[in-house]
Enzyme design. Structure first.
Site, PDB file in Angstrom:
ATOM      1  N   ASP A  38     -12.291  27.421   6.053  1.00 27.32           N
ATOM      2  CA  ASP A  38     -13.665  27.103   5.656  1.00 27.32           C
ATOM      3  C   ASP A  38     -13.687  26.831   4.151  1.00 27.32           C
ATOM      4  O   ASP A  38     -13.294  27.683   3.361  1.00 27.32           O
ATOM      5  CB  ASP A  38     -14.557  28.301   6.003  1.00 27.32           C
ATOM      6  CG  ASP A  38     -16.046  28.031   5.845  1.00 27.32           C
ATOM      7  OD1 ASP A  38     -16.410  27.122   5.077  1.00 27.32           O
ATOM      8  OD2 ASP A  38     -16.826  28.753   6.483  1.00 27.32           O
TER       9      ASP A  38
ATOM     10  N   SER B 203     -23.731  30.160   9.039  1.00 26.60           N
ATOM     11  CA  SER B 203     -23.861  29.752   7.645  1.00 26.60           C
ATOM     12  C   SER B 203     -25.115  30.389   7.033  1.00 26.60           C
ATOM     13  O   SER B 203     -25.207  31.608   6.950  1.00 26.60           O
ATOM     14  CB  SER B 203     -23.859  28.220   7.562  1.00 26.60           C
ATOM     15  OG  SER B 203     -23.647  27.775   6.256  1.00 26.60           O
TER      16      SER B 203
ATOM     17  N   HIS C  31     -15.548  25.530   8.737  1.00 23.19           N
ATOM     18  CA  HIS C  31     -16.882  26.136   8.623  1.00 23.19           C
ATOM     19  C   HIS C  31     -17.635  26.130   9.951  1.00 23.19           C
ATOM     20  O   HIS C  31     -18.491  26.975  10.178  1.00 23.19           O
ATOM     21  CB  HIS C  31     -17.674  25.378   7.554  1.00 23.19           C
ATOM     22  CG  HIS C  31     -18.985  26.001   7.198  1.00 23.19           C
ATOM     23  ND1 HIS C  31     -19.085  27.272   6.667  1.00 23.19           N
ATOM     24  CD2 HIS C  31     -20.267  25.532   7.293  1.00 23.19           C
ATOM     25  CE1 HIS C  31     -20.363  27.556   6.440  1.00 23.19           C
ATOM     26  NE2 HIS C  31     -21.084  26.522   6.817  1.00 23.19           N
TER      27      HIS C  31
END
Length: 316
Positions: free
Chosen positions: A245, A128, A277
């Site tokens: 995601d 991320s 995600h």
């Protein structure tokens, strides 16, 4: 912990103002210098497992890579260990450099100093925000053999925050009076984010928060643009993305990586159908919302296997 794996506690940034607890996961019975991976967290306050809701993705990855013969270093994020430095008036001048970059560089240094590791085969795996910052961490002293970017994005963080908000609003019924009001507020946040580039650093530090974060935090990140740094990369890069995601997007961020890295012959891309995600496969109640993160799950074995095979391929 798997049978063929052992762990030891280490300190990342020993001797600095911010020593951090770390865990080094290593395969047992190794004789040759090992390839190694530094795990870099996503947004927010995270422990060394990147524990979020019912997940512990960094634990899963560390175990799975160590089983493949790769050492893995994970550590508590600075905001987790020193929360007072990220609150109140101090927060106005905090940047990702203090929050993430410096400690990831220190983690890379720790691995390279360990005689059990192959100093020329230390990799970054960023998730991320950690994926977004991968090229910057590499450029600012990480000097990795390669980068694994998990659910990262080459876009500005405020652009992603805008998209996340608008996608939630778009799902609301048009008959709800608050829908238009909520959209207008998000558009106003976007306008404030776009105005940051014309501000001085001091003006940004004094400006109101944008999308819930200090304005200067966004401005400083944009001064080290992910796409700009990534375009300069010639070293191996592996971009990984889950199709389900709803925080970073398979239809926006993933193809953008392909464009940004199009001149890097060492770049590879993997898209995983059905993974969210955190690279967990979930298709039950609450799917497509944060509620799915409350259902215990582990990082998909295919993802960890692909990460390991990619590292081992580079290090042969």
């Amino acid at each position: 912990m798997p049978a063929g794996v052992t762990e030891e506690t280490v300190v990342v940034g020993a001797g600095t103002a911010h020593p951090l607890k770390g865990i080094l996961t290593i395969p047992k019975d190794t004789v040759k210098p090992l390839p190694a991976v530094v795990l870099v967290h996503g947004s927010g306050v995270s422990d060394l497992n990147e524990a979020a809701y019912a997940y512990k993705p960094f634990r899963d990855i560390a175990y799975g890579l160590a089983e493949q013969g790769i050492a893995v270093l994970r550590y508590d994020k600075r905001g987790y260990s020193y929360p007072q430095e990220f609150m109140g008036t101090a927060a106005a001048s905090v940047t990702v450099k203090e929050e993430t970059v410096e400690d990831a560089v220190a983690a890379a240094f720790l691995l390279k100093q360990d005689k059990r590791m192959d100093a020329g085969q230390v990799y970054l795996a960023g998730h991320s925000l950690g994926g977004m910052l991968g090229p910057r961490i590499d450029a600012e002293g990480g000097n990795f053999a390669g980068l694994i970017l998990l659910a990262g994005s080459p876009r500005s963080l405020w652009e992603i925050a805008y998209d996340q908000n608008m996608r939630v609003i778009a799902k609301l019924d048009d008959s709800i009076p608050a829908k238009a009001e909520a959209a207008a507020k998000v558009e106003a946040e976007l306008a404030r984010a776009k105005a940051l580039s014309a501000m001085t650093d001091e003006q940004a530090k004094a400006a109101p928060a944008v999308f819930g974060a200090p304005a200067y935090y966004f401005k400083e990140m944009d001064q080290h643009g992910t796409a700009e740094l990534a375009r300069k990369l010639t070293k191996p890069v592996l971009v990984m993305q889950g199709s389900d995601d709803f925080q970073v997007y398979a239809d926006a961020d993933y193809p953008l990586w392909k464009d940004v890295l199009k001149n890097n012959n060492s770049a590879e891309f993997k898209l995983y159908p059905g993974l969210n995600h955190f690279f967990v496969d979930y298709d039950g109640a609450g799917a497509g919302t944060p509620d799915e993160y409350n259902v215990p799950g582990v990082v998909d074995a295919r993802v960890i296997k692909d990460m390991g095979q990619w590292v081992l391929k580079q290090s042969r």
